[in-house]
Design an enzyme around this catalytic site. Structure first.
Site, PDB file in Angstrom:
ATOM      1  N   CYS A  43      41.076  41.671  39.299  1.00  0.00           N
ATOM      2  CA  CYS A  43      39.905  41.491  38.083  1.00  0.00           C
ATOM      3  C   CYS A  43      39.492  40.194  39.345  1.00  0.00           C
ATOM      4  CB  CYS A  43      39.989  41.797  37.210  1.00  0.00           C
ATOM      5  SG  CYS A  43      40.021  40.561  36.086  1.00  0.00           S
TER       6      CYS A  43
ATOM      7  N   HIS B 116      45.167  39.084  30.541  1.00  0.00           N
ATOM      8  CA  HIS B 116      46.012  39.965  31.666  1.00  0.00           C
ATOM      9  C   HIS B 116      46.911  39.506  31.860  1.00  0.00           C
ATOM     10  CE1 HIS B 116      41.368  41.432  32.866  1.00  0.00           C
ATOM     11  NE2 HIS B 116      41.120  41.442  31.449  1.00  0.00           N
TER      12      HIS B 116
ATOM     13  N   CYS C  71      40.920  37.359  37.464  1.00  0.00           N
ATOM     14  CA  CYS C  71      42.081  37.262  37.770  1.00  0.00           C
ATOM     15  C   CYS C  71      42.068  36.719  39.187  1.00  0.00           C
ATOM     16  CB  CYS C  71      43.738  37.838  38.071  1.00  0.00           C
ATOM     17  SG  CYS C  71      43.509  38.754  35.583  1.00  0.00           S
TER      18      CYS C  71
ATOM     19  N   GLU D 183      48.118  38.771  34.797  1.00  0.00           N
ATOM     20  CA  GLU D 183      48.254  38.007  35.994  1.00  0.00           C
ATOM     21  C   GLU D 183      47.515  35.878  35.216  1.00  0.00           C
ATOM     22  OE1 GLU D 183      46.410  40.863  35.410  1.00  0.00           O
ATOM     23  OE2 GLU D 183      45.440  41.078  38.141  1.00  0.00           O
TER      24      GLU D 183
END
Length: 162
Positions: free
Chosen positions: A94, A64, A97, A66
Site C-alpha cells: 500500500c 501491516h 508500506c 511489511e
C-alpha cells in the site's frame, strides 16, 4: 549480522520458495481473524524479519505485515538501511508500506497478488520507482499469485457470510 556493501549475499533459493514463507506468515494472520497478508525480509539465505497483518488485533493502522517485518529486520541488523535485502509479501504494498520500503532503502520487493484498491507497486501508482525519490526499488510481481489471491478471496468470502 552485518551486510558487506561490496559483497552482498545472494540467495540460493527461488522466489517461490521465499514466497511460501510469506504465505506461512499470512496463514498466521488468518488463524487469528486478521486479513491474511504475510511478509518476510531475506538477506542471503536468512530470514531477518517476519510479519503478518495485526491491525485488528492490536488496534494499530500501521500494523501491516511489511511494517512489522521491516521493524524486525532493522532490529536484527541494528540499522535502518536494509541494503541487499529482499522483501517478499503476499499482497502488493500500500502507500504507507511503499513509503517505508523506499525510506529504508530496500532494493527489491517481490509480491504475490496485485491490490486493485491500494497497490502502490504498479497497480494504482508506483511509489517504489518514483523518479523524484532518491531511492528506487526493483519489483517482481505475480509470484505464486493464484495462491496469494485465493487466500484473500476465501477470507473475504467467509467474512461476508457471517
Amino acid at each position: 549480522m552485518a551486510s558487506d556493501p561490496l559483497n552482498p549475499p545472494l540467495s540460493t533459493y527461488s522466489d517461490e520458495y521465499w514466497m511460501q514463507e510469506a504465505i506461512a506468515e499470512a496463514r498466521k494472520a488468518e488463524a487469528i481473524g486478521e486479513v491474511p497478508i504475510g511478509a518476510i525480509i531475506v538477506l542471503g539465505d536468512e530470514v531477518i524479519g517476519r510479519g503478518h497483518n495485526l491491525r485488528e488485533s492490536i488496534h494499530d493502522g500501521t500494523a501491516h505485515a511489511e511494517m512489522i517485518a521491516i521493524r524486525e529486520a532493522s532490529k536484527t541488523l541494528g540499522a535502518w538501511r536494509l541494503l541487499h535485502c529482499r522483501l517478499y509479501v503476499t499482497l502488493e504494498p500500500c502507500p504507507m508500506c511503499s513509503g517505508a520500503i523506499v525510506q529504508c532503502r530496500l532494493p527489491h520487493v517481490i509480491y504475490g497478488a496485485a491490490d486493485p484498491k491500494a497497490g502502490c507497486a504498479g497497480t494504482l501508482m508506483n511509489l517504489l520507482q518514483e523518479p523524484r525519490f532518491n531511492h528506487r526499488t526493483a519489483i517482481t510481481s505475480g509470484v505464486l499469485q493464484a495462491e496469494c489471491a485465493a487466500m484473500l478471496t476465501e477470507f473475504f468470502r467467509r467474512l461476508r457470510k457471517k
